[in-house]
Scaffold this motif. Structure first.
Motif, PDB file in Angstrom:
ATOM      1  N   ARG A  49       0.831  -1.213   0.000  1.00 50.34           N
ATOM      2  CA  ARG A  49       0.000   0.000   0.000  1.00 50.34           C
ATOM      3  C   ARG A  49       0.865   1.263   0.000  1.00 50.34           C
ATOM      4  NH1 ARG A  49      -3.936  -0.653   4.464  1.00 50.34           N
ATOM      5  NH2 ARG A  49      -4.948  -1.975   2.919  1.00 50.34           N
ATOM      6  N   ASN A  50       1.860   1.314   0.880  1.00 54.54           N
ATOM      7  CA  ASN A  50       2.701   2.500   0.982  1.00 54.54           C
ATOM      8  C   ASN A  50       3.668   2.633  -0.186  1.00 54.54           C
ATOM      9  OD1 ASN A  50       2.244   4.058   3.617  1.00 54.54           O
ATOM     10  ND2 ASN A  50       2.063   1.915   4.189  1.00 54.54           N
ATOM     11  N   LEU A  51       4.159   1.518  -0.690  1.00 58.86           N
ATOM     12  CA  LEU A  51       5.086   1.554  -1.830  1.00 58.86           C
ATOM     13  C   LEU A  51       4.378   2.044  -3.092  1.00 58.86           C
ATOM     14  CD1 LEU A  51       8.058   0.936  -2.152  1.00 58.86           C
ATOM     15  CD2 LEU A  51       7.483  -1.403  -2.738  1.00 58.86           C
ATOM     16  N   THR A  52       3.099   1.707  -3.224  1.00 57.24           N
ATOM     17  CA  THR A  52       2.316   2.193  -4.361  1.00 57.24           C
ATOM     18  C   THR A  52       2.231   3.717  -4.334  1.00 57.24           C
ATOM     19  OG1 THR A  52       1.038   0.150  -4.395  1.00 57.24           O
ATOM     20  CG2 THR A  52       0.070   2.040  -5.495  1.00 57.24           C
ATOM     21  N   LYS A  53       1.925   4.280  -3.174  1.00 52.31           N
ATOM     22  CA  LYS A  53       1.851   5.747  -3.043  1.00 52.31           C
ATOM     23  C   LYS A  53       3.227   6.384  -3.217  1.00 52.31           C
ATOM     24  CE  LYS A  53      -1.847   5.524   0.357  1.00 52.31           C
ATOM     25  NZ  LYS A  53      -2.104   5.629   1.794  1.00 52.31           N
ATOM     26  N   GLN A  54       4.228   5.773  -2.609  1.00 49.04           N
ATOM     27  CA  GLN A  54       5.571   6.344  -2.591  1.00 49.04           C
ATOM     28  C   GLN A  54       6.220   6.381  -3.969  1.00 49.04           C
ATOM     29  OE1 GLN A  54       7.779   4.826   0.755  1.00 49.04           O
ATOM     30  NE2 GLN A  54       9.723   5.142  -0.280  1.00 49.04           N
ATOM     31  N   THR A  55       6.020   5.344  -4.788  1.00 46.54           N
ATOM     32  CA  THR A  55       6.688   5.278  -6.084  1.00 46.54           C
ATOM     33  C   THR A  55       5.874   5.879  -7.217  1.00 46.54           C
ATOM     34  OG1 THR A  55       5.787   3.099  -6.565  1.00 46.54           O
ATOM     35  CG2 THR A  55       7.943   3.181  -5.489  1.00 46.54           C
ATOM     36  N   GLY A 108       4.740   9.848  -7.486  1.00 48.26           N
ATOM     37  CA  GLY A 108       3.406  10.426  -7.372  1.00 48.26           C
ATOM     38  C   GLY A 108       3.312  11.884  -7.766  1.00 48.26           C
ATOM     39  N   LYS A 109       4.368  12.458  -8.344  1.00 47.50           N
ATOM     40  CA  LYS A 109       4.371  13.881  -8.733  1.00 47.50           C
ATOM     41  C   LYS A 109       4.610  14.004 -10.230  1.00 47.50           C
ATOM     42  CE  LYS A 109       6.488  15.031  -4.357  1.00 47.50           C
ATOM     43  NZ  LYS A 109       7.780  15.093  -3.753  1.00 47.50           N
ATOM     44  N   ARG A 110       3.845  14.840 -10.894  1.00 48.32           N
ATOM     45  CA  ARG A 110       4.047  15.093 -12.325  1.00 48.32           C
ATOM     46  C   ARG A 110       5.408  15.737 -12.530  1.00 48.32           C
ATOM     47  NH1 ARG A 110       1.535  12.658 -15.861  1.00 48.32           N
ATOM     48  NH2 ARG A 110      -0.625  12.251 -15.464  1.00 48.32           N
ATOM     49  N   THR A 111       6.206  15.137 -13.411  1.00 49.52           N
ATOM     50  CA  THR A 111       7.561  15.619 -13.683  1.00 49.52           C
ATOM     51  C   THR A 111       7.785  15.659 -15.191  1.00 49.52           C
ATOM     52  OG1 THR A 111       8.294  14.532 -11.656  1.00 49.52           O
ATOM     53  CG2 THR A 111       9.999  15.192 -13.195  1.00 49.52           C
ATOM     54  N   LEU A 112       8.403  16.735 -15.666  1.00 53.33           N
ATOM     55  CA  LEU A 112       8.733  16.869 -17.087  1.00 53.33           C
ATOM     56  C   LEU A 112      10.155  16.366 -17.324  1.00 53.33           C
ATOM     57  CD1 LEU A 112       8.192  18.023 -19.970  1.00 53.33           C
ATOM     58  CD2 LEU A 112       9.195  20.161 -19.144  1.00 53.33           C
ATOM     59  N   TYR A 113      10.299  15.546 -18.356  1.00 51.12           N
ATOM     60  CA  TYR A 113      11.610  15.067 -18.793  1.00 51.12           C
ATOM     61  C   TYR A 113      11.901  15.736 -20.131  1.00 51.12           C
ATOM     62  CZ  TYR A 113      11.207  11.674 -15.086  1.00 51.12           C
ATOM     63  OH  TYR A 113      11.079  11.097 -13.847  1.00 51.12           O
TER      64      TYR A 113
END
Length: 190
Positions: A49-55, A108-113
């Motif tokens: 549960r926590n790894l899903t949110k964390q990654t 879990g955060k939108r990031t631009l590459y």
């Protein structure tokens, strides 16, 4: 790369209860492994549960990465969750191509590459390339004949051993294991 998360509670148990735990294990050899497996399963649920949110990865990906733990049995009182994996590709993190590059959701955060791409052709008439299979890439040379996968920096084994995932495991496994073993000792070996 494999990492193992474990609770080293055995030393404290032996100091506190000593011969009573030994007697419990000899007289009822299935009790301690059953307790260890029940607590391990509950801790695994919290880890997933926590790894899903964390990654930022989908739950099914995390469940597959953590896999089936090696369970406790008489003569072997350990429950081990082993995961392997490297730097996750952007495809698995809800990647979408924009004119500036590829946007994904690692941690879990939108990031631009910037400079990454998932399709071929010139903007705005870009086309899907079948052999790309939804992956994001960076060019290694100016002509674009050499490319490499774009990666997120999310490494499941590393994430499993830190942050919210590790604290959830520590919060559940240690105290619950102690509580259940104390109850078994009180009931079966007074």
């Amino acid at each position: 790369m494999a990492k193992i998360v474990h609770v080293a509670w055995a030393d404290r148990v032996m100091q506190q209860y000593g011969k009573r735990v030994l007697h419990l294990h000899q007289k009822f050899p299935k009790v301690l492994p059953r307790i260890v497996n029940q607590v391990g399963d509950r801790a695994k649920t919290q880890v997933v549960r926590n790894l899903t949110k964390q990654t930022g990865l989908p739950r099914k990906t995390i469940v597959a990465a953590v896999g089936d733990p090696s369970r406790a049995r008489p003569g072997r009182l350990s429950y081990e969750m082993v995961t392997r994996g490297g730097n996750i590709r952007l495809k698995y993190l809800d990647a979408k191509e924009t004119e500036a590059g590829v946007v994904a959701k690692p941690f879990g955060k939108r990031t631009l590459y910037p400079g990454a791409f998932m399709r071929g052709g010139r903007f705005p008439d870009r086309k899907d390339v079948k052999k790309f299979d939804g992956h994001a890439f960076y060019r290694l040379n100016r002509s674009g004949t050499r490319i490499t996968f774009a990666r997120s920096g999310v490494i499941i084994p590393t994430e499993m051993t830190r942050g919210a995932t590790k604290s959830a495991f520590d919060r559940i496994a240690g105290p619950l294991l102690q509580q259940r073993i104390e109850a078994a000792i009180a009931k079966l070996v007074p």
